[in-house]
Design a protein around this motif. Structure first.
Motif, mmCIF file in Angstrom:
data_model
loop_
_atom_site.group_PDB
_atom_site.id
_atom_site.type_symbol
_atom_site.label_atom_id
_atom_site.label_comp_id
_atom_site.label_asym_id
_atom_site.label_seq_id
_atom_site.Cartn_x
_atom_site.Cartn_y
_atom_site.Cartn_z
ATOM 1 N N ASP A 50 25.990 60.011 -47.596
ATOM 2 C CA ASP A 50 26.197 58.768 -46.856
ATOM 3 C C ASP A 50 25.945 57.545 -47.731
ATOM 4 O O ASP A 50 26.596 56.516 -47.566
ATOM 5 C CB ASP A 50 25.321 58.748 -45.599
ATOM 6 N N SER A 51 25.028 57.660 -48.670
ATOM 7 C CA SER A 51 24.785 56.551 -49.594
ATOM 8 C C SER A 51 26.028 56.271 -50.429
ATOM 9 O O SER A 51 26.370 55.113 -50.690
ATOM 10 C CB SER A 51 23.590 56.852 -50.503
ATOM 11 N N ALA A 101 21.926 54.099 -45.519
ATOM 12 C CA ALA A 101 22.220 55.498 -45.851
ATOM 13 C C ALA A 101 21.305 56.474 -45.117
ATOM 14 O O ALA A 101 21.757 57.516 -44.631
ATOM 15 C CB ALA A 101 22.128 55.711 -47.358
ATOM 16 N N CYS A 157 22.292 56.698 -41.374
ATOM 17 C CA CYS A 157 23.595 57.365 -41.244
ATOM 18 C C CYS A 157 23.443 58.872 -41.443
ATOM 19 O O CYS A 157 24.003 59.666 -40.695
ATOM 20 C CB CYS A 157 24.601 56.793 -42.242
#
Length: 137
Positions: free
Chosen positions: A39-40, A104, A107
């Motif tokens: 996600d990052s 991040a 998420c």
């Protein structure tokens, strides 16, 4: 953050209309449909995501039609809204939506949560995307 920056933030927030999943002019600013992509990395590659503004986080789910109400009840406890996108042969395609600040960690946590929920209910979590208004308000 200085006191002046905090005051500016408060004034800016007062001028911004509240964001909802139905706010006109929302556009996808980040999307994660590859299970192996962090996600990052998704957020880092986005050129239109404005990290200082809230976004609508939208998870895409596929669940047996008979389990949709159960999923909706579980998700509502944490402020998620579950909407049916389509139904076909006993399977519902759904969006789980919530307005929040994106980062991040959150998420990734929500992606994991949605995957676990979908698996427990006999479905699948397909990925997520984030929406923000096209103009920077």
């Amino acid at each position: 953050m200085s006191l002046l920056d905090r005051v500016r933030d408060l004034l800016r927030k007062e001028k911004m209309p509240e964001l909802t999943p139905d706010t006109p002019g929302l556009a996808v600013v980040a999307e994660a449909f590859e299970i192996g992509e962090a996600d990052s990395a998704v957020l880092a590659r986005s050129h239109s995501w404005r990290e200082n503004e809230v976004a609508v986080l939208r998870h895409h789910l596929s669940l047996p039609a008979g389990r949709v109400a159960e999923a909706g009840g579980l998700l509502a406890q944490d402020g998620w809204e579950l909407r049916t996108v389509s139904e076909s042969e006993g399977t519902s395609r759904l969006h789980a939506l919530r307005v929040q600040h994106l980062d991040a960690l959150h998420c990734a946590q929500e992606r994991s949560r949605m995957a676990g929920l979908a698996q427990r209910l006999g479905g699948d979590s397909l990925g997520w995307d984030a929406l923000q208004p096209m103009d920077s308000r």
